[in-house]
Scaffold this active site. Structure first.
Site, mmCIF file in Angstrom:
data_model
loop_
_atom_site.group_PDB
_atom_site.id
_atom_site.type_symbol
_atom_site.label_atom_id
_atom_site.label_comp_id
_atom_site.label_asym_id
_atom_site.label_seq_id
_atom_site.Cartn_x
_atom_site.Cartn_y
_atom_site.Cartn_z
ATOM 1 N N LYS A 137 0.635 -0.782 0.128
ATOM 2 C CA LYS A 137 -0.327 0.433 -0.352
ATOM 3 C C LYS A 137 1.014 1.251 -0.369
ATOM 4 O O LYS A 137 1.081 2.528 -0.930
ATOM 5 C CB LYS A 137 -1.217 -0.060 1.093
ATOM 6 C CG LYS A 137 -2.116 1.337 1.202
ATOM 7 C CD LYS A 137 -2.770 1.128 2.369
ATOM 8 C CE LYS A 137 -3.492 2.568 2.388
ATOM 9 N NZ LYS A 137 -4.654 2.397 4.032
ATOM 10 N N HIS A 275 -10.505 -29.292 -34.146
ATOM 11 C CA HIS A 275 -11.423 -28.309 -33.871
ATOM 12 C C HIS A 275 -12.896 -28.496 -32.897
ATOM 13 O O HIS A 275 -13.674 -28.197 -32.598
ATOM 14 C CB HIS A 275 -13.025 -27.570 -35.181
ATOM 15 C CG HIS A 275 -11.683 -26.585 -36.402
ATOM 16 N ND1 HIS A 275 -11.020 -25.944 -35.910
ATOM 17 C CD2 HIS A 275 -11.693 -26.961 -37.696
ATOM 18 C CE1 HIS A 275 -10.200 -25.536 -37.234
ATOM 19 N NE2 HIS A 275 -10.776 -26.662 -38.748
#
Length: 515
Positions: A137, A275
């Site tokens: 932070k 596919h």
């Protein structure tokens, strides 16, 4: 300002002695705790104990040691704030300019097959994430290192200018919050599973990057390959690539589809996928026969496809595989002779999967599909059938051989895009119809592909027949038996048509939509 004090506390001590020795040589004071402090002192690195900073002993078996104002004020103080400076001076507190922390090995602990719940809970780190978050932070002033891979570059920056750059501190802070988020996700996932709540009110996921991909489904799309932290063996994320180019996005999707199909079978089986749909599936007495059946199922579509086997690829099978262009061959293993044959093809990808385990032992996992603005989650479809689960709904019962082929077709059709139709005979697919907007359209494609092979074959459908037209088409093609879920309001129409043509039909009571 420069880095003058660093707080170091790591569970994974890889490289930490060398890193701290470098810091110390650059004039950085090292503060440490527990085992890390002992190791550094043993290796001759000057180190100060955390209790000397806090004025408070480590208590409760080390559960409380860094959760103290002397630590977190030193991390969170805004260095250019006069008020913060005043308070720090009044209280006699010093700044901490760097945090080097990695966390208790929670993931490694729960990965143990015999882990006890209490042991898992004890390996939830509290002080570590708190220090990391405080430092991250306040990255405008504090450097925070959670990954040993960053030790080298951080040292180079400090050596060059006495501090890290703001850009580096931002990058390291972002990594910290990714790290703690993943850590918390593992904990919440573990506890949710313990409580039998796999679909809670908030659903978090975390994955580790395996590699960047050249592109996604198309060249203009960016893509990467990720792995779940506790990914099981026998999956693409744990496979060993023995040969060939890097996997592409489409390779991975197709290979996973092939793998899921071949895992349905315990007999020697080979699957060819194009596919994400199977174009050929074959069962044989050995892997060579299984491949010959998978190839003969559709010699055209297999070209440029993916082949998956559930047995080790041997030399005779490799001799046939090398005759056509394939993107990937995946199998539990390859014999040295097979590898010698196949590696002569420069670009073919060979994936060693390890053993798959029994088809009946497959466990359902959660499948996640993203949509715009969200995602949907479901259990994976690992439902299986036995002969006893089938309901014969026609006058004629299927023969023993037909039942065998019906169950074979049913295992395959669940992996074909809906609407799905599979024709099978002699332990191989002979026709596959996938992804059509109506079921009879899929059936026409499957029948056309099968040609003369449709005569005497079985037909498997992933969902019920909304009318009798698919049965009529099957009868004209010479199909002798049908397996389908049943459940349509027009089931009687299909049953009547099957009886008129002498076709045996069974209902499963289960559908296998795949979108």
């Amino acid at each position: 300002m420069g880095i003058k004090r660093a707080l170091v506390s790591v569970s994974d001590k890889t490289g930490i002695v060398e890193f701290c020795r470098e810091l110390s040589s650059l004039g950085v004071e090292i503060i440490s705790t527990g085992g890390t402090k002992n190791l550094l002192a043993q290796e001759g690195v000057p180190v100060i104990g955390i209790s000397d900073v806090t004025g408070f002993p480590e208590i409760l078996d080390g559960r409380v040691k860094t959760l103290h104002p002397a630590v977190h004020s030193g991390l969170l103080a805004i260095r250019d704030s006069e008020e913060h400076q005043r308070q720090m001076q009044e209280l006699g507190l010093d700044y901490i300019d760097m945090v080097v922390v990695n966390l208790y090995p929670f993931q490694e602990t729960i990965a143990k097959p015999d882990v006890e719940y209490e042991d898992a809970i004890e390996n939830i780190d509290i002080g570590g994430p708190t220090m990391l978050r405080s430092a991250a932070k306040n990255h405008a002033f504090v450097s925070v290192v959670v990954d040993a891979a960053d030790y080298g570059s951080v040292i180079e920056e400090i050596r060059g200018g006495g501090d890290t750059t703001l850009e580096t501190r931002k990058r390291l802070a972002a990594k910290v919050f990714r790290h703690t988020a993943a850590y918390d996700t593992l904990i919440s996932d573990y506890l949710s599973n313990v409580m039998g709540d796999p679909l809670p009110e908030r659903f978090s996921v975390t994955y580790e990057k395996i590699q960047d991909l050249r592109y996604g489904e198309n060249p203009h799309q960016k893509a990467a390959f990720y792995r779940k932290p506790l990914a099981p063996a026998g999956t693409l994320t744990t496979a060993e690539q023995l040969h060939g180019k890097e996997l592409s996005y489409n390779n991975i999707n197709d290979a996973n589809a092939a793998l899921q199909i071949v895992k349905e079978f315990d007999e020697p089986t080979v699957v060819a996928v194009k596919h994400m749909n199977p174009c050929g599936v074959g069962i044989g007495t050995n892997v060579l026969e299984a491949y010959q059946k998978a190839y003969n199922a559709d010699p055209t579509s297999i070209f440029g496809g993916i082949v998956a086997a559930n047995r080790t690829i041997d030399a005779p099978t490799a001799d046939l595989l090398k005759e056509i262009f394939l993107e990937i061959i995946l199998a539990p293993d390859f014999t040295p002779e097979a590898l010698e044959i196949l590696t002569k093809k420069k670009n073919i990808r060979l994936l060693k999967m390890g053993e798959f385990g029994s088809a009946k032992e497959r466990q359902s996992t959660l499948a996640v599909t993203t949509i715009e603005g969200g995602m949907i989650v479901q259990e994976s479809d690992v439902h299986s059938l036995d002969v006893a689960d089938l309901k014969v709904v026609t006058d004629r019962e299927p023969t023993e051989e037909e039942l065998k082929q019906l169950l074979f077709g049913w295992k395959v059709v669940k992996h074909v895009k809906s609407n799905a139709i599979v024709l099978a005979a002699d332990n191989m697919t002979v026709g596959v119809g996938a992804g059509q907007m109506n079921r009879v359209g899929s059936a026409r494609i499957a029948v056309e592909q099968a040609g003369e092979k449709a005569k005497g074959a079985i037909l498997a459908s992933d969902a019920f027949f909304p009318m009798g037209d698919t049965v009529e088409l099957a009868a004209k093609a010479g199909i002798t038996a049908i397996i389908q879920p049943g459940g349509s309001i027009k089931d009687e129409e299909s049953i009547k048509a099957a009886n008129e043509h002498g076709i045996a039909m069974v209902f499963t009571g289960v559908r296998h939509f795949k979108h």
